[in-house]
Design a protein around this motif. Sequence first.
Motif, PDB file in Angstrom:
ATOM      1  N   SER A 287      34.493  76.189  15.696  1.00 22.48           N
ATOM      2  CA  SER A 287      34.511  76.514  17.118  1.00 22.48           C
ATOM      3  C   SER A 287      34.291  75.263  17.972  1.00 22.48           C
ATOM      4  O   SER A 287      33.953  74.185  17.470  1.00 22.48           O
ATOM      5  CB  SER A 287      33.414  77.529  17.428  1.00 22.48           C
ATOM      6  N   ARG A 288      34.456  75.446  19.272  1.00 23.29           N
ATOM      7  CA  ARG A 288      34.231  74.346  20.214  1.00 23.29           C
ATOM      8  C   ARG A 288      32.790  73.851  20.147  1.00 23.29           C
ATOM      9  O   ARG A 288      32.528  72.646  20.199  1.00 23.29           O
ATOM     10  CB  ARG A 288      34.580  74.808  21.623  1.00 23.29           C
ATOM     11  N   ASP A 289      31.855  74.781  20.008  1.00 25.40           N
ATOM     12  CA  ASP A 289      30.438  74.396  19.918  1.00 25.40           C
ATOM     13  C   ASP A 289      30.175  73.546  18.680  1.00 25.40           C
ATOM     14  O   ASP A 289      29.392  72.582  18.729  1.00 25.40           O
ATOM     15  CB  ASP A 289      29.545  75.636  19.887  1.00 25.40           C
TER      16      ASP A 289
END
Length: 271
Positions: free
Chosen positions: A96-98
């Motif tokens: 994910s982006r995180d």
Amino acid sequence: MNPFLLAVKSGFGFLSTIPFGLTMEGLDELVKRIYLFPFVAVVIGIITGAFAYLFNFIFPPVISAVAILIIIYYFTGFNHLDGLADFGDGLTAHGSRDKKINAMKDVSIGIGGAAFCVLGLISLYAVVITLLDKNLIQNINLSTGLMIFSSLVVAEIGAKQSMLTIAVFGKSIHEGLGSMVIDNTTFPKYLIGLIGGGFFCGLMLGVLGIIGFIAAVFSALIILNITNRHFGGVSGDGLGTANEVGRIIALLAIILVVKSGYGGIMIWTLL
């Protein structure tokens, strides 16, 4: 100290290893006058370019190119290169982006960061040694020494304007030194840097310098697109990446235009 002079002093403290020192008060004054980045770059470029000019007369091209890389990072430090490494770690992380942002913020360097660093240094070496080739400049009225000197000044200005480019069109994803630059880079301030930087690049290499400068700015827009897609915004690592890539792209653009047969009118020929 006068706020403007403090901002100039802090510019050298922030963008170079020249021991001017850097305080939070000075940093606050600098980001208020963020347009000073390319002007500070002029001085840094002249210093590194002067050493490059000297190396060109002392050493063969291969050794000169290595010495020039050493002197560039001696005076500019490794903060921006570290940003490129962190950017590489985040970009190559899966998930994910995180997770990508966490990988970018991780203090340990991964294989992606190491690869980006190595590729960046190899690319910089490649363009520098190409500029030291006497065959490259046979169509223009410049010696190899003046060519490498002028090109390094243009590249440093382009690198710093690249940082402002990604800052003015990007949004910060977390707080830190990077966010101070991003949040304070307004378009009017950006425009001052753009016009001033373009003027000095033209002064150094005429149309060639302006082309190199513009190429660096466009490279920052590409990096901005990448960082927005992967991280949802810009961080200090993105600024560092824009600096490192902008320097290389400016030099590469100069090489490509010269190799195309363009002779141009150089300011040096008018002195």
